[in-house]
Scaffold this motif. Structure first.
Motif, mmCIF file in Angstrom:
data_model
loop_
_atom_site.group_PDB
_atom_site.id
_atom_site.type_symbol
_atom_site.label_atom_id
_atom_site.label_comp_id
_atom_site.label_asym_id
_atom_site.label_seq_id
_atom_site.Cartn_x
_atom_site.Cartn_y
_atom_site.Cartn_z
ATOM 1 N N UNK A 1 39.944 23.617 50.227
ATOM 2 C CA UNK A 1 41.005 24.146 49.176
ATOM 3 C C UNK A 1 40.464 23.977 47.709
ATOM 4 N N UNK A 2 40.111 22.716 47.614
ATOM 5 C CA UNK A 2 39.555 22.294 46.288
ATOM 6 C C UNK A 2 38.336 23.128 45.760
ATOM 7 N N UNK A 3 37.502 23.359 46.874
ATOM 8 C CA UNK A 3 36.186 24.118 46.486
ATOM 9 C C UNK A 3 36.528 25.667 46.279
ATOM 10 N N UNK A 4 37.516 26.024 46.902
ATOM 11 C CA UNK A 4 38.080 27.584 46.751
ATOM 12 C C UNK A 4 38.593 27.614 45.356
ATOM 13 N N UNK A 5 39.409 26.697 45.026
ATOM 14 C CA UNK A 5 40.127 26.909 43.655
ATOM 15 C C UNK A 5 39.142 26.820 42.633
ATOM 16 N N UNK A 6 37.978 25.642 42.915
ATOM 17 C CA UNK A 6 36.966 25.867 41.788
ATOM 18 C C UNK A 6 36.099 27.010 41.573
ATOM 19 N N UNK A 7 36.148 27.880 42.718
ATOM 20 C CA UNK A 7 35.312 29.074 42.623
ATOM 21 C C UNK A 7 36.395 30.255 42.126
ATOM 22 N N UNK A 8 37.666 29.854 42.230
ATOM 23 C CA UNK A 8 38.619 30.856 41.468
ATOM 24 C C UNK A 8 38.539 30.848 39.992
ATOM 25 N N UNK A 9 38.232 29.764 39.361
ATOM 26 C CA UNK A 9 38.453 29.973 38.112
ATOM 27 C C UNK A 9 37.354 30.599 37.338
ATOM 28 N N UNK A 10 35.994 30.430 37.583
ATOM 29 C CA UNK A 10 35.137 31.180 36.958
ATOM 30 C C UNK A 10 35.178 32.661 37.772
ATOM 31 N N UNK A 11 35.903 32.850 38.823
ATOM 32 C CA UNK A 11 35.944 34.023 39.021
ATOM 33 C C UNK A 11 36.974 34.893 38.124
ATOM 34 N N UNK A 12 37.627 34.243 37.300
ATOM 35 C CA UNK A 12 38.545 34.968 36.409
ATOM 36 C C UNK A 12 37.880 35.551 35.314
ATOM 37 N N UNK A 13 36.776 35.421 35.075
ATOM 38 C CA UNK A 13 35.962 36.290 34.240
ATOM 39 C C UNK A 13 35.642 37.771 35.130
ATOM 40 N N UNK A 14 36.122 37.681 36.087
ATOM 41 C CA UNK A 14 36.013 39.305 36.625
ATOM 42 C C UNK A 14 37.324 39.421 37.302
ATOM 43 N N UNK A 15 38.200 39.311 36.457
ATOM 44 C CA UNK A 15 39.677 39.347 36.983
ATOM 45 C C UNK A 15 40.018 40.770 37.541
ATOM 46 N N UNK A 16 39.409 41.783 36.976
ATOM 47 C CA UNK A 16 39.684 43.150 37.483
ATOM 48 C C UNK A 16 39.244 43.267 38.889
ATOM 49 N N UNK A 17 38.561 42.490 39.576
ATOM 50 C CA UNK A 17 38.176 42.688 40.875
ATOM 51 C C UNK A 17 39.210 42.213 41.776
ATOM 52 N N UNK A 18 40.388 41.392 41.272
ATOM 53 C CA UNK A 18 41.453 40.758 42.069
ATOM 54 C C UNK A 18 40.989 39.610 42.787
ATOM 55 N N UNK A 19 39.624 39.255 42.785
ATOM 56 C CA UNK A 19 39.093 37.912 43.433
ATOM 57 C C UNK A 19 39.619 36.849 43.223
ATOM 58 N N UNK A 20 39.968 36.478 41.793
ATOM 59 C CA UNK A 20 40.602 35.213 41.445
ATOM 60 C C UNK A 20 42.125 35.176 41.787
ATOM 61 N N UNK A 21 42.599 36.118 42.086
ATOM 62 C CA UNK A 21 44.179 35.849 42.630
ATOM 63 C C UNK A 21 43.853 35.789 44.311
ATOM 64 N N UNK A 22 43.246 36.446 44.913
ATOM 65 C CA UNK A 22 43.013 35.833 46.296
ATOM 66 C C UNK A 22 42.587 34.627 46.641
ATOM 67 N N UNK A 23 41.511 34.164 45.853
ATOM 68 C CA UNK A 23 41.037 32.784 46.102
ATOM 69 C C UNK A 23 42.060 31.830 45.691
ATOM 70 N N UNK A 24 42.837 32.058 44.792
ATOM 71 C CA UNK A 24 43.906 31.135 44.360
ATOM 72 C C UNK A 24 44.942 31.080 45.422
ATOM 73 N N UNK A 25 45.348 32.390 45.938
ATOM 74 C CA UNK A 25 46.392 32.311 46.943
ATOM 75 C C UNK A 25 45.729 31.538 48.201
ATOM 76 N N UNK A 26 44.225 31.566 48.504
ATOM 77 C CA UNK A 26 43.904 30.880 49.676
ATOM 78 C C UNK A 26 43.671 29.591 49.334
#
Length: 158
Positions: free
Chosen positions: A93-118
């Motif tokens: 969970x911590x690793x996925x959350x750590x990946x979600x933070x820099x994914x915010x730079x590409x917020x328009x992909x929806x990836x940060x939301x998916x990773x944060x939920x996961x």
């Protein structure tokens, strides 16, 4: 069958509902980012409205990307992590959350939301199975909330 496998099996329908919810939230933020003028954008006239966006092909791509992202994040990553012991699930969970933070730079992909939920799903599952909140799970929840907040802010202001 051991306890960890029971949990993974018991969470099947719940995991699907979470994945669908995460995909819908991701899609909504993708739509706001691409098709809605908000008063928070630098080039805004100060009001709300619809913009030309990326047209129908862009919307179809966003829907496909959100569905595929949810399938990978929840169908592969999260499902595998739920089969691990609670302490390892919390670390994942911590690793996925750590990946979600820099994914915010590409917020328009929806990836940060998916990773944060996961990450939140995994952290809360680790708490439920272990009977206490592991430190990694607490950190994962905090980082997931931060990633989600930044994705929302960037969708509305970006």
């Amino acid at each position: 069958m051991n306890t960890t496998m029971n949990t993974a099996v018991d969470n099947g329908s719940s995991l699907r509902r979470t994945a669908v919810g995460a995909a819908l939230v991701a899609l909504a933020l993708m739509a706001v980012g691409g098709y809605v003028d908000t008063p928070f954008r630098a080039q805004s006239d100060g009001g709300w409205g619809l913009s030309g966006g990326r047209g129908v092909p862009g919307l179809l791509f966003a829907i496909a990307f959100a569905a595929a992202g949810a399938a990978v994040v929840f169908g592969v990553v999260t499902r595998r992590a739920l089969r691990k012991p609670p302490a390892r699930t919390a670390v994942t969970a911590l690793v996925v959350a750590l990946v979600a933070l820099p994914a915010s730079l590409v917020f328009w992909t929806g990836l940060p939301v998916l990773l944060a939920f996961a990450a939140a799903t995994l952290a809360l599952d680790a708490r439920r199975r272990s009977g206490s909140m592991p430190v990694c799970a607490v950190a994962a929840l905090a980082l997931a909330a931060l990633a989600m907040a930044s994705a929302v802010w960037l969708a509305f202001s970006g």
